[in-house]
Design a protein around this motif. Structure first.
Motif, PDB file in Angstrom:
ATOM      1  N   THR A  51       0.828  -1.191   0.000  1.00  0.00           N
ATOM      2  CA  THR A  51       0.000   0.000   0.000  1.00  0.00           C
ATOM      3  C   THR A  51       0.871   1.253   0.000  1.00  0.00           C
ATOM      4  N   TRP A  53       0.297   5.890  -0.980  1.00  0.00           N
ATOM      5  CA  TRP A  53      -0.288   6.847  -1.907  1.00  0.00           C
ATOM      6  C   TRP A  53       0.476   6.796  -3.225  1.00  0.00           C
ATOM      7  N   ASP A  57      -5.467   1.336  -5.164  1.00  0.00           N
ATOM      8  CA  ASP A  57      -6.063   1.155  -3.841  1.00  0.00           C
ATOM      9  C   ASP A  57      -6.014  -0.315  -3.438  1.00  0.00           C
ATOM     10  N   THR A  60      -9.398  -2.294  -2.857  1.00  0.00           N
ATOM     11  CA  THR A  60     -10.089  -2.605  -4.101  1.00  0.00           C
ATOM     12  C   THR A  60      -9.438  -3.797  -4.794  1.00  0.00           C
ATOM     13  N   TYR A  82      -5.687   7.501   6.130  1.00  0.00           N
ATOM     14  CA  TYR A  82      -6.275   7.302   4.806  1.00  0.00           C
ATOM     15  C   TYR A  82      -7.701   6.778   4.966  1.00  0.00           C
TER      16      TYR A  82
END
Length: 353
Positions: A51, A53, A57, A60, A82
């Motif tokens: 994970t 930024w 995602d 998902t 987040y």
């Protein structure tokens, strides 16, 4: 206590992660599903999904892979800040319900591009204070109804998550993994996590950390089941010891030519710095823990490698198990071919752990 083996799916926009095969569609649903199904076929429990930024995602991706597999268990890395705790608890409970109890969660508290998604808590004490509340509140929402919680960072009133989590085989809710080597991180792990993940440190360092965390759990009055421990490390396996070391040294030579020696590692996380400092103690620690990759761009689980034949690496992993490690998250590149190689050669040697 049973021992579990997971892999790693990098979940990266850019191809070629840590020497992986760089091809078109490397991060497509079909490509990721191929890896997840290969893990099912070759004896792995599931995989950690990275994970951060600027990456797809993670939740998902995990949901899509759970829908396309039957046994694959995603270890979903998420960041407090987040996610809001109640939103996350509901999303995870829903996926756990739809997947038949296959959700695992890895809570990540390291620094990220917080301003990009509206957060600003860079101070370590605030960051880990927020993480502690996130873990406390998510666990409450999964195990209690009509939850009212008043913390410094999070508050909810009369909150009930639906669907409710179904306990399965002694698992009251999705397992909460956590990493971090600072004093603040260890205090959170000792009281709130289910599994503390370590990176590939020498055996003595892992022993010391396990003993310290167990003592901290007693000192701080842990209220949950005893803390368990995991190892996230690169396993570099070849048919023979000699071939493994020849290939590992060649791969590091390519890294050195491509990236040069990394000198500016200051201001990095405590756990990462611990790994980088190992190179000063020697190129190879214990029997086969290779520290040189960290000098040439290896980071995180790629900083140190366990190198050798399947028998060599299995012997090393057994020694970690003897210290109390019961969750192993392994990987090497190319990811897909190594899923098969290590699933075929390494996992059978570890079946009796």
């Amino acid at each position: 206590m049973s021992v579990e083996f997971l892999w790693y799916i990098p979940n990266q926009i850019d191809p070629g992660h840590r020497g992986d095969t760089a091809g078109a569609g490397h991060n497509s649903l079909d490509a990721l599903t191929t890896q997840a199904r290969a893990l099912e076929e070759h004896g792995w429990k599931g995989a950690l999904l990275g994970t951060g930024w600027g990456r797809p995602d993670t939740f998902t991706v995990a949901t899509a892979l759970a829908a396309r597999t039957e046994k694959f268990e995603p270890l979903i890395a998420v960041r407090p800040g987040y996610w809001r705790p109640a939103n996350f608890a509901t999303a995870a409970a829903t996926l756990d319900h739809l997947s038949g109890g296959r959700v695992r969660i890895n809570i990540v508290s390291g620094k990220d591009n917080l301003p990009a998604y509206g957060e600003s808590e860079e101070d370590q004490a605030l960051r880990y204070g927020r993480t502690k509340e996130f873990l406390q509140l998510v666990r409450k929402l999964w195990t209690e109804e009509n939850v009212t919680y008043r913390g410094e960072h999070y508050q909810v009133t009369d909150s009930t998550v639906v669907p409710r989590i179904t306990p399965r085989d002694g698992r009251p809710h999705p397992t909460l993994y956590f990493g971090g080597a600072s004093d603040a991180a260890e205090r959170v792990a000792a009281t709130e996590a289910d599994v503390q993940l370590f990176w590939g440190e020498p055996l003595e360092g892992v022993r010391e950390r396990i003993e310290r965390l167990r003592a901290l759990s007693d000192e701080l009055g842990r209220e949950h089941a005893p803390l368990e421990f995991g190892l996230r490390v690169t396993t570099f396996v070849r048919d023979t010891t000699e071939q493994a070391w020849a290939d590992a040294e060649a791969k590091v030579a390519e890294m050195a030519e491509r990236q040069g020696e990394q000198q500016n590692w200051r201001q990095t996380a405590v756990g990462q710095q611990r790994l980088l400092d190992l190179a000063a103690r020697g190129e190879v620690l214990d029997d086969n823990l290779y520290t040189t990759p960290g000098r040439f761009g290896g980071g995180g689980a790629g900083t140190t490698w366990l190198v050798g034949s399947a028998q060599d690496v299995a012997k090393s992993l057994r020694r970690y198990r003897d210290l109390g490690i019961t969750h192993f998250v392994l990987s090497d590149t190319p990811y897909l071919s190594e899923i098969e190689r290590q699933g075929t050669q390494l996992l059978p040697l570890l079946a009796q752990l």
